[in-house]
Motif scaffolding. Structure first.
Motif, short mmCIF file in Angstrom:
data_model
loop_
_atom_site.label_atom_id
_atom_site.label_comp_id
_atom_site.label_asym_id
_atom_site.label_seq_id
_atom_site.Cartn_x
_atom_site.Cartn_y
_atom_site.Cartn_z
N GLY A 216 22.01 2.32 24.26
CA GLY A 216 23.19 1.94 23.49
C GLY A 216 22.94 1.66 22.03
N LYS A 217 21.68 1.68 21.61
CA LYS A 217 21.35 1.36 20.23
C LYS A 217 21.45 2.61 19.36
N PRO A 218 22.14 2.55 18.21
CA PRO A 218 22.23 3.71 17.32
C PRO A 218 20.88 4.02 16.69
N TRP A 219 20.78 5.18 16.08
CA TRP A 219 19.52 5.58 15.46
C TRP A 219 19.33 4.84 14.15
N ALA A 220 18.36 3.96 14.11
CA ALA A 220 18.12 3.14 12.92
C ALA A 220 17.73 3.97 11.71
N ALA A 221 17.18 5.17 11.94
CA ALA A 221 16.68 6.00 10.84
C ALA A 221 17.70 7.00 10.32
N TYR A 222 18.94 6.92 10.79
CA TYR A 222 19.97 7.91 10.40
C TYR A 222 20.17 7.94 8.89
N ARG A 223 20.38 6.77 8.30
CA ARG A 223 20.60 6.71 6.85
C ARG A 223 19.38 7.24 6.09
N GLN A 224 18.19 6.86 6.54
CA GLN A 224 16.97 7.29 5.87
C GLN A 224 16.82 8.81 5.94
N PHE A 225 17.13 9.39 7.09
CA PHE A 225 17.04 10.85 7.22
C PHE A 225 17.97 11.53 6.22
N CYS A 226 19.20 11.03 6.12
CA CYS A 226 20.16 11.64 5.19
C CYS A 226 19.70 11.51 3.75
N GLN A 227 19.09 10.38 3.40
CA GLN A 227 18.66 10.16 2.03
C GLN A 227 17.38 10.92 1.69
N HIS A 228 16.49 11.07 2.66
CA HIS A 228 15.20 11.72 2.41
C HIS A 228 15.27 13.23 2.57
N PHE A 229 16.19 13.72 3.39
CA PHE A 229 16.21 15.15 3.68
C PHE A 229 17.54 15.81 3.32
N LEU A 230 18.62 15.34 3.89
CA LEU A 230 19.90 16.04 3.74
C LEU A 230 20.40 16.02 2.30
N ALA A 231 20.35 14.86 1.64
CA ALA A 231 20.84 14.78 0.26
C ALA A 231 20.03 15.66 -0.69
N PRO A 232 18.70 15.57 -0.69
CA PRO A 232 17.95 16.45 -1.61
C PRO A 232 18.11 17.94 -1.30
N LEU A 233 18.18 18.29 -0.02
CA LEU A 233 18.39 19.70 0.32
C LEU A 233 19.72 20.21 -0.22
N ALA A 234 20.76 19.40 -0.08
CA ALA A 234 22.09 19.79 -0.59
C ALA A 234 22.07 19.92 -2.10
N LEU A 235 21.43 18.98 -2.78
CA LEU A 235 21.36 19.03 -4.24
C LEU A 235 20.57 20.24 -4.72
#
Length: 340
Positions: free
Chosen positions: A144-163
Motif C-alpha cells: 500500500g505504500k507509494p513509490w518514494a522515488a517517484y519524484r526523484q525519477f521524474c527530476q533526474h530522468f524524465l525532466a532532463p530527457l524532455a528538455l
C-alpha cells in the motif's frame, strides 16, 4: 586499526557509506540495514540482478578496520572502470539509464522489495550497459505504500530527457547545478507548450509539478494501504512509456557533420585510420582517452583493439551519435560522455 571515513561522495545514506582503503573501495553496511540486506540476498533479487548485469556485484570483506558503530558488514564491490556523471551523458545514455532504473524496480517488486531512491548518480556505465552501483538502494516493500522515488525519477530522468528533446541537448547540464534533479516547475517553464501534447509528460511533469506547488508546506501522511501494488506497477509502466515516448528530433550541430565536410581527402582520411591503428598496435594501451573525439571514428579503432576507450567531445550531438553507433555494434569496451 584504521577507522573508515566516508568517501566525499557518500554522505547521504544513514544505512552505510563507501570508503577507500589501500586504493580499494569498500562499503560499510550498518546494522540498521540488516533486515533489508538479508532480504535482498535471501529473496534471490541480488543474484538475479547481478546475473542480468543490472547491479554491481560485491563480496564480503574481512578487511581489518574498526567495525564499531553498529557495523553489520563490510562489502567489497566490483570496481567501476570509469566514473561518469549524468550531466556528461548523451541523450541515449540518460534514456537507457532511466529504463534500467525502472526495470530494476520491477524486479525488486517481484521479490518483495522496492527502490527507495532513483538517482541518476546511482547508475554507471560498463561500456554501453548501465548498471546500479548502490547496493543499499533497496528496501523491503510495504503493501500500500507509494513509490518514494517517484519524484526523484521524474527530476533526474524524465525532466532532463524532455528538455533535451524539446528544447536543447545542452540543458542536460542543469543536472550539474541541481544535484537533486531538475525541479519540475522549472522544467515546465522551459518546455514549449507542444511538449504537453505528450500525455505522459502532461501527467508526470506538468500535473506533478502543479501538485507539488499545491501541496508545498502541507504536512504529508505516508499512509500504508492506500496505494495497491497493482497501481504501483501501473505507475512504473506509465513512466516507462513516458521515457520511450521521448525522441530526439533530426538536427545538426556545429561539429556533427565534420566527417562529411572537412579538409581531408578520402585517401588522407583512410591513411589516418591506418596510422592510428598502427600506433595502437605498437603501443598496446590498456586505456585510451580520445579528446575531441567527434563521432568516435578513432575511438572505435581503439575499442575494437581491446582498449578501454573514453571518448570526450564538447558537442553533445557528437557524443549522442557515438553512443548510438556503439549500441548498434554491441561493443562494450567504450565509455562515452560529453565534456562541455
Amino acid at each position: 586499526m584504521t577507522t573508515p571515513q566516508p568517501h566525499s561522495s557518500s554522505f547521504r545514506d544513514p544505512n552505510g557509506f563507501v570508503f577507500e582503503e589501500g586504493g580499494t573501495l569498500y562499503r560499510k553496511v550498518r546494522v540498521s540495514y540488516s533486515d533489508n540486506y538479508n532480504h535482498l540476498i535471501n529473496s534471490g533479487l541480488y543474484i538475479n540482478l547481478v546475473g542480468k548485469g543490472l547491479l554491481v556485484a560485491h563480496e564480503d570483506s574481512d578487511i581489518a578496520v574498526d567495525r564499531t558503530g553498529r557495523t553489520f558488514k563490510i562489502l567489497k564491490p566490483a570496481r567501476v572502470p570509469f566514473i561518469s556523471y549524468p550531466y556528461e551523458w548523451s541523450f541515449s545514455q540518460l534514456k537507457s539509464a532511466a529504463l534500467v532504473t525502472l526495470r530494476i524496480q520491477k524486479f525488486a517488486l517481484e521479490s518483495g522489495m522496492t527502490l527507495k531512491d532513483a538517482s541518476a548518480y546511482n547508475i554507471q556505465f560498463f561500456g554501453t550497459a548501465p548498471a546500479l552501483i548502490d547496493t543499499l538502494s533497496f528496501e523491503v516493500y510495504e503493501a500500500g505504500k507509494p513509490w518514494a522515488a517517484y519524484r526523484q525519477f521524474c527530476q533526474h530522468f524524465l525532466a532532463p530527457l524532455a528538455l533535451m528533446a524539446y528544447v536543447d541537448l545542452r540543458l542536460s547540464r542543469l543536472i550539474q547545478s541541481h544535484i537533486d534533479g531538475i525541479p519540475l516547475d522549472l522544467a515546465c517553464k522551459l518546455l514549449p507548450k507542444r511538449a504537453m501534447l505528450n500525455g505522459h509528460l502532461l501527467m508526470h511533469l506538468h500535473l506533478h509539478a502543479r501538485l507539488q506547488t499545491t501541496c508545498e508546506g502541507t504536512p504529508t501522511k505516508n499512509k500504508v494501504g492506500n496505494f495497491p501494488k497493482q497501481a504501483l506497477l501501473g505507475l512504473i509502466d506509465s513512466l516507462e512509456a513516458a521515457v520511450l515516448s521521448i525522441h530526439l528530433p533530426k538536427c545538426q550541430s556545429t561539429w556533427s557533420g565534420y566527417y562529411d565536410s572537412n579538409s581531408y581527402s578520402e585517401g588522407t582520411a583512410a591513411k589516418k585510420l591506418v596510422t592510428v591503428r598502427d600506433m595502437l598496435l605498437t603501443t598496446k594501451p590498456k586505456t585510451v582517452f580520445d579528446f575531441g573525439a567527434n563521432c568516435g571514428r578513432y575511438s572505435r579503432v581503439a575499442a575494437d583493439l581491446g582498449a578501454m576507450t573514453v571518448s570526450i567531445d564538447m558537442d553533445p550531438l557528437c557524443v549522442q551519435r557515438t553512443f548510438s553507433m556503439r549500441l548498434q555494434r554491441k561493443t562494450t569496451e567504450s565509455f562515452l560522455w560529453s565534456w562541455i
